[in-house]
Structures are given as C-alpha cells and as structure tokens.
Design a protein around this motif. Structure first.
Motif, PDB file in Angstrom:
ATOM      1  N   VAL A 210       3.636 -18.687  26.524  1.00 27.68           N
ATOM      2  CA  VAL A 210       4.242 -18.936  27.830  1.00 27.68           C
ATOM      3  C   VAL A 210       3.756 -17.880  28.826  1.00 27.68           C
ATOM      4  O   VAL A 210       3.382 -18.189  29.959  1.00 27.68           O
ATOM      5  N   VAL A 211       3.741 -16.622  28.374  1.00 30.53           N
ATOM      6  CA  VAL A 211       3.296 -15.542  29.257  1.00 30.53           C
ATOM      7  C   VAL A 211       1.801 -15.635  29.530  1.00 30.53           C
ATOM      8  O   VAL A 211       1.359 -15.639  30.690  1.00 30.53           O
ATOM      9  N   SER A 212       0.999 -15.726  28.481  1.00 32.40           N
ATOM     10  CA  SER A 212      -0.458 -15.636  28.650  1.00 32.40           C
ATOM     11  C   SER A 212      -1.062 -16.898  29.255  1.00 32.40           C
ATOM     12  O   SER A 212      -2.001 -16.820  30.052  1.00 32.40           O
ATOM     13  N   ARG A 213      -0.511 -18.064  28.926  1.00 29.52           N
ATOM     14  CA  ARG A 213      -1.095 -19.327  29.391  1.00 29.52           C
ATOM     15  C   ARG A 213      -0.399 -19.890  30.626  1.00 29.52           C
ATOM     16  O   ARG A 213      -1.065 -20.268  31.590  1.00 29.52           O
ATOM     17  N   ILE A 214       0.916 -19.941  30.581  1.00 31.32           N
ATOM     18  CA  ILE A 214       1.661 -20.614  31.649  1.00 31.32           C
ATOM     19  C   ILE A 214       1.839 -19.691  32.853  1.00 31.32           C
ATOM     20  O   ILE A 214       1.593 -20.076  33.997  1.00 31.32           O
ATOM     21  N   MET A 215       2.278 -18.462  32.588  1.00 31.23           N
ATOM     22  CA  MET A 215       2.604 -17.562  33.693  1.00 31.23           C
ATOM     23  C   MET A 215       1.392 -16.828  34.251  1.00 31.23           C
ATOM     24  O   MET A 215       1.286 -16.636  35.461  1.00 31.23           O
ATOM     25  N   LEU A 216       0.503 -16.390  33.396  1.00 34.91           N
ATOM     26  CA  LEU A 216      -0.591 -15.532  33.851  1.00 34.91           C
ATOM     27  C   LEU A 216      -1.976 -16.136  33.636  1.00 34.91           C
ATOM     28  O   LEU A 216      -2.976 -15.534  34.025  1.00 34.91           O
ATOM     29  N   GLY A 217      -2.018 -17.322  33.080  1.00 39.43           N
ATOM     30  CA  GLY A 217      -3.311 -17.914  32.738  1.00 39.43           C
ATOM     31  C   GLY A 217      -4.203 -18.178  33.938  1.00 39.43           C
ATOM     32  O   GLY A 217      -5.430 -18.152  33.812  1.00 39.43           O
ATOM     33  N   VAL A 220      -6.385 -13.786  38.116  1.00 37.48           N
ATOM     34  CA  VAL A 220      -7.745 -13.285  37.926  1.00 37.48           C
ATOM     35  C   VAL A 220      -7.809 -12.130  36.940  1.00 37.48           C
ATOM     36  O   VAL A 220      -8.893 -11.767  36.479  1.00 37.48           O
ATOM     37  N   ASP A 221      -6.628 -11.555  36.626  1.00 36.61           N
ATOM     38  CA  ASP A 221      -6.640 -10.351  35.795  1.00 36.61           C
ATOM     39  C   ASP A 221      -5.542 -10.309  34.740  1.00 36.61           C
ATOM     40  O   ASP A 221      -5.373  -9.299  34.065  1.00 36.61           O
ATOM     41  N   GLY A 222      -4.784 -11.395  34.579  1.00 33.44           N
ATOM     42  CA  GLY A 222      -3.739 -11.426  33.565  1.00 33.44           C
ATOM     43  C   GLY A 222      -2.582 -10.494  33.845  1.00 33.44           C
ATOM     44  O   GLY A 222      -1.903 -10.054  32.912  1.00 33.44           O
ATOM     45  N   GLU A 223      -2.336 -10.205  35.118  1.00 31.81           N
ATOM     46  CA  GLU A 223      -1.286  -9.250  35.487  1.00 31.81           C
ATOM     47  C   GLU A 223      -0.148  -9.942  36.225  1.00 31.81           C
ATOM     48  O   GLU A 223      -0.365 -10.863  37.018  1.00 31.81           O
ATOM     49  N   PHE A 224       1.081  -9.457  35.950  1.00 36.79           N
ATOM     50  CA  PHE A 224       2.223  -9.873  36.740  1.00 36.79           C
ATOM     51  C   PHE A 224       2.135  -9.253  38.132  1.00 36.79           C
ATOM     52  O   PHE A 224       1.631  -8.137  38.301  1.00 36.79           O
ATOM     53  N   THR A 225       2.617  -9.970  39.135  1.00 38.67           N
ATOM     54  CA  THR A 225       2.831  -9.379  40.455  1.00 38.67           C
ATOM     55  C   THR A 225       4.015  -8.428  40.340  1.00 38.67           C
ATOM     56  O   THR A 225       4.963  -8.708  39.603  1.00 38.67           O
ATOM     57  N   SER A 226       3.976  -7.307  41.039  1.00 39.85           N
ATOM     58  CA  SER A 226       5.065  -6.340  40.933  1.00 39.85           C
ATOM     59  C   SER A 226       6.067  -6.518  42.058  1.00 39.85           C
ATOM     60  O   SER A 226       5.756  -7.044  43.133  1.00 39.85           O
ATOM     61  N   SER A 249       2.552 -18.632  55.291  1.00 43.45           N
ATOM     62  CA  SER A 249       2.942 -18.263  53.933  1.00 43.45           C
ATOM     63  C   SER A 249       1.882 -17.319  53.389  1.00 43.45           C
ATOM     64  O   SER A 249       0.685 -17.602  53.482  1.00 43.45           O
ATOM     65  N   ILE A 250       2.343 -16.202  52.863  1.00 40.61           N
ATOM     66  CA  ILE A 250       1.438 -15.184  52.334  1.00 40.61           C
ATOM     67  C   ILE A 250       1.666 -15.087  50.830  1.00 40.61           C
ATOM     68  O   ILE A 250       2.780 -14.805  50.373  1.00 40.61           O
ATOM     69  N   THR A 251       0.611 -15.324  50.073  1.00 36.63           N
ATOM     70  CA  THR A 251       0.725 -15.384  48.625  1.00 36.63           C
ATOM     71  C   THR A 251       0.250 -14.084  47.986  1.00 36.63           C
ATOM     72  O   THR A 251      -0.854 -13.619  48.268  1.00 36.63           O
ATOM     73  N   ALA A 252       1.107 -13.524  47.149  1.00 35.63           N
ATOM     74  CA  ALA A 252       0.756 -12.343  46.347  1.00 35.63           C
ATOM     75  C   ALA A 252       0.892 -12.729  44.886  1.00 35.63           C
ATOM     76  O   ALA A 252       1.996 -12.752  44.333  1.00 35.63           O
ATOM     77  N   SER A 253      -0.229 -13.078  44.260  1.00 36.84           N
ATOM     78  CA  SER A 253      -0.120 -13.708  42.934  1.00 36.84           C
ATOM     79  C   SER A 253      -1.249 -13.334  41.989  1.00 36.84           C
ATOM     80  O   SER A 253      -1.430 -14.017  40.972  1.00 36.84           O
ATOM     81  N   HIS A 254      -2.026 -12.297  42.304  1.00 36.34           N
ATOM     82  CA  HIS A 254      -3.190 -11.956  41.472  1.00 36.34           C
ATOM     83  C   HIS A 254      -4.107 -13.181  41.330  1.00 36.34           C
ATOM     84  O   HIS A 254      -4.715 -13.402  40.270  1.00 36.34           O
ATOM     85  N   GLY A 255      -4.193 -13.969  42.385  1.00 34.56           N
ATOM     86  CA  GLY A 255      -5.101 -15.115  42.371  1.00 34.56           C
ATOM     87  C   GLY A 255      -4.553 -16.360  41.685  1.00 34.56           C
ATOM     88  O   GLY A 255      -5.273 -17.342  41.555  1.00 34.56           O
ATOM     89  N   TRP A 256      -3.268 -16.333  41.267  1.00 33.38           N
ATOM     90  CA  TRP A 256      -2.659 -17.523  40.632  1.00 33.38           C
ATOM     91  C   TRP A 256      -2.792 -18.723  41.550  1.00 33.38           C
ATOM     92  O   TRP A 256      -3.131 -19.817  41.118  1.00 33.38           O
ATOM     93  N   HIS A 257      -2.524 -18.502  42.831  1.00 32.35           N
ATOM     94  CA  HIS A 257      -2.765 -19.544  43.830  1.00 32.35           C
ATOM     95  C   HIS A 257      -3.663 -18.969  44.911  1.00 32.35           C
ATOM     96  O   HIS A 257      -3.428 -17.865  45.391  1.00 32.35           O
TER      97      HIS A 257
END
Length: 259
Positions: A210-217, A220-226, A249-257
């Motif tokens: 869930v963490v590696s594939r769904i949330m962070l997959g 760009v770097d496999g990191e949670f936003t802080s 809308s400003i997205t902070a998502s490590h490239g998730w979106h």
C-alpha cells in the motif's frame, strides 16, 4: 515571510497538517485561532504557540455545524480585531468500494471537507470583505486532480473544493480577497496511517505494498510529502499580497501529480 500583525483561522489545527500550519503561522508573527473538534488537541497547540511567545486562542469547532462555525469565527475576530487568513483544513478519511460505501459515511466525508469549507468561507468573508483584504486557503489533495480506488467520497469532496475555491477567486476579487488550494500528496499523518491497513484489507495486498505502490509509487523519489512542506506553502499563500495568484491549485506531491 512575515505575517506580523495578521490574524488567521485554521481548522483541524489540533493535530497533523493543521497543527503544523498553525505553528508556522505563529512563528511568522500571526495570531492564530486554533479550531478543532477536539478541545484538548486545540488547547495543546495553543500551549505550544504560547510557550514560544506567540499569540493564539483555542476554539472548539465542528465545521459541519453552521452556528458553531459562525460563533467560532466571530470569536476569533473579536479576539484579534481582524481576520486576514482562512485555512480550511479539517477533514477525515473513510474508504470502501463504492458498492459497499454507506451513504451516511459518504455524506459525512463530503460534509466535513466541502460543507465545512463552504461554512468557514461564508463566516470569514464577512470579516474580510469590509477590510478589502484576505487570503482563503483550502486544503485540497492530489485527489483534487486524480482519482484512486476506494475513495469516492474523499475524491468527490476534494474535487468540489477546487470548484469552491475558483468561485471564491472570482467573487472575492473585487473585495481584495484571494483564494487558492494546496494539494498535497501523501503526508504521513494519522489520517494517512489509518488508511494503510484499511486499503490493504480492501485491496487484498500487504501493507508495505500500500505504501510503496499505492501511496508512493507515482512519486519521483518514493518519499512522503512532509507537513513542513505543506505549512511553508500555506505561509507563502497567506503572505502573497496580490490577485496575481488566485484561483490556483498548488500541488506538493514529490511528482505524484504533475499538472
């Protein structure tokens, strides 16, 4: 960026992202109304702010109760003499496949996120419009732009917040009021941690997946936003002084979106 002399109302500020924003605003000189449905949590945030020589008041607020929202915002305005910034952050998460999603739970998620944002906006602009100044900040999500399985209520509410914020950018412009949405990726808050076993159960996969594939997959770097990342964005939007930045809308998502 300094917010010295300003006043902010932050909902869901007893924990998680809301607490981090309240602390960051106070550190920048803002006086903060710490609003939460959990009185003890709101008091704890206020105590932390005051221990650092900041100014804050705790306000018990259920954002789905119009009277409670109006009374809380009016109390903040009375305490500080003004309201410059609104941060609509209160929220919950409930996940189910749509065919198993109880309607009362769907409505609860939408009422807190979207209904609460509407009520808070309505209460705050009564104080902002006469001053011809203000910043409305809404907590969206990458799910304001992207869908995920099991999250029909949350995705619907977060998409709706984009629409509300854009309407307020147009309605608020003549009153000097800006309106923007922060859209974080997955932030490791109690809300997100609660989802991990729930999604593992509903999707039939291990929690690690869930963490590696769904949330962070998709990052760009496999990191949670802080939480600090989100608080810095809120500070920037609170301090930005013109309508050059509104309806965004400003997205902070490590490239998730990326959009």
């Amino acid at each position: 960026m300094s917010l010295a002399g300003s006043a902010a109302v932050v909902t869901g500020a007893g924990s998680g992202i809301g607490r981090e924003i309240a602390l960051r605003f106070a550190g920048a000189g803002a006086r903060v109304a710490v609003c939460d449905v959990n009185a003890a949590a709101a008091d704890a945030t206020v105590a932390t702010i005051r221990a650092a020589a900041g100014e804050a008041v705790a306000i018990l607020m259920d954002v789905t109760d119009e009277d409670a929202v109006n009374e809380g915002v009016d109390r903040a305005a009375e305490a500080f003499g003004r309201i410059d910034t609104m941060v609509s952050n209160a929220g919950i998460q409930i996940v189910h496949p749509l065919e198993d999603f109880p309607y009362e739970e769907f409505r609860r998620v939408v009422d807190i996120h979207l209904g609460g944002a509407f009520l808070l906006t309505k209460a705050c602009i009564r104080h902002m419009y006469p001053r011809k100044s203000g910043s409305l900040i809404y907590m969206g999500s990458v799910h304001s732009h992207e869908a995920s399985p099991l999250k029909s209520a949350y995705v619907s509410a977060k998409h709706g917040i984009l629409g509300l914020a854009r309407v307020m950018a147009k309605e608020g412009a003549k009153h000097g009021v800006r309106s923007n949405v922060i859209c974080p990726g997955f932030v490791k808050t109690p809300l997100v941690e609660k989802q991990i076993p729930e999604q593992a159960r509903d999707l039939g996969i291990p929690e690690a997946d869930v963490v590696s594939r769904i949330m962070l997959g998709n990052t760009v770097d496999g990191e949670f936003t802080s939480m600090a990342d989100v608080a810095e964005l809120a500070l920037f939007l609170a301090g930005f002084s013109s309508n050059a930045l509104t309806g965004q809308s400003i997205t902070a998502s490590h490239g998730w979106h990326m959009g």
